[in-house]
Design a protein around this motif. Structure first.
Motif, PDB file in Angstrom:
ATOM      1  N   THR A   1       1.029  -1.078  -0.127  1.00  0.00           N
ATOM      2  CA  THR A   1      -0.103   0.118   0.428  1.00  0.00           C
ATOM      3  C   THR A   1       1.032   0.983  -0.174  1.00  0.00           C
ATOM      4  O   THR A   1       1.875   1.329   0.727  1.00  0.00           O
ATOM      5  N   ARG A   2       0.475   1.832  -0.521  1.00  0.00           N
ATOM      6  CA  ARG A   2       1.744   2.530  -0.970  1.00  0.00           C
ATOM      7  C   ARG A   2       0.807   4.583  -0.462  1.00  0.00           C
ATOM      8  O   ARG A   2      -0.176   4.642  -0.080  1.00  0.00           O
ATOM      9  N   VAL A   3       1.242   5.033   0.370  1.00  0.00           N
ATOM     10  CA  VAL A   3       1.235   6.461   1.276  1.00  0.00           C
ATOM     11  C   VAL A   3       1.786   7.542   0.906  1.00  0.00           C
ATOM     12  O   VAL A   3       3.102   7.772   0.382  1.00  0.00           O
ATOM     13  N   PRO A   4       1.233   8.213  -0.357  1.00  0.00           N
ATOM     14  CA  PRO A   4       1.075   9.343  -0.944  1.00  0.00           C
ATOM     15  C   PRO A   4       1.669  10.840   0.451  1.00  0.00           C
ATOM     16  O   PRO A   4       1.581  10.883   1.345  1.00  0.00           O
TER      17      PRO A   4
END
Length: 183
Positions: free
Chosen positions: A5-8
């Motif tokens: 999961t990418r967190v900006p």
């Protein structure tokens, strides 16, 4: 393949980093200030007349003239030419201060209550009157006349006692008054 999961990341606003560091510095300074306030005070010595030579050790016997006062100036104790063994029977702040003095010097010694009698009040054994109130800071004017090892002090005391007994006319276990002293 599993995707993480990418967190900006949001861009920092101008000046935010400086404010963050300023906050960290303020917190550190407040913590240091609180720590400094809670550290117990030590004894303070003011030299009135300089002494000479080495300082007494923690097991030495010192001979002093002193006047002990409360913060309001009330004298609670004074004496002249009194020998004190530093290793026993005196308040910790008094012993600590004396080990920083030199022979022939005159000093003012301030002892905070934590290194004096603390929460215990001191009473005159004869009258029951409170002489030193609980949690009292003490101030002494001290002249360090001399100091010596405890063994040397004991030797001098024995010699003095023997001389007094001879002057009074007897030697312990020896001849009666007026009789010749065996050699």
């Amino acid at each position: 393949m599993a995707e993480v999961t990418r967190v900006p990341l949001q861009p920092l606003k101008k000046g935010s980093l400086a404010k963050l560091w300023l906050g960290v510095v303020v917190v550190i300074l407040l913590g240091a200030g609180l720590a400094w306030l809670t550290v117990p005070q030590g004894v303070t010595i003011t030299e009135l007349t300089p002494g000479v030579g080495p300082n007494p050790g923690k097991t030495d016997v010192v001979v002093v003239n002193y006047v002990g006062k409360l913060d309001d100036g009330t004298v609670f104790d004074q004496s002249q030419g009194v020998p004190f063994p530093l290793g026993q029977g005196i308040i910790p702040g008094f012993a600590e201060g004396l080990t920083k003095m030199k022979k022939g010097g005159k000093y003012t010694l301030h002892i905070p209550s934590e290194k004096a009698y603390g929460p215990k009040e001191q009473k005159n054994p004869m009258t029951g009157e409170v002489v030193i109130p609980a949690n009292a800071d003490l101030t002494f004017e001290i002249e360090l006349i001399d100091f010596m090892s405890e063994a040397d002090f004991q030797r001098r005391m024995q010699i003095q006692q023997m001389m007094q007994m001879q002057q009074q006319g007897g030697v312990p276990g020896g001849a009666p008054q007026g009789a010749p002293i065996p050699e």
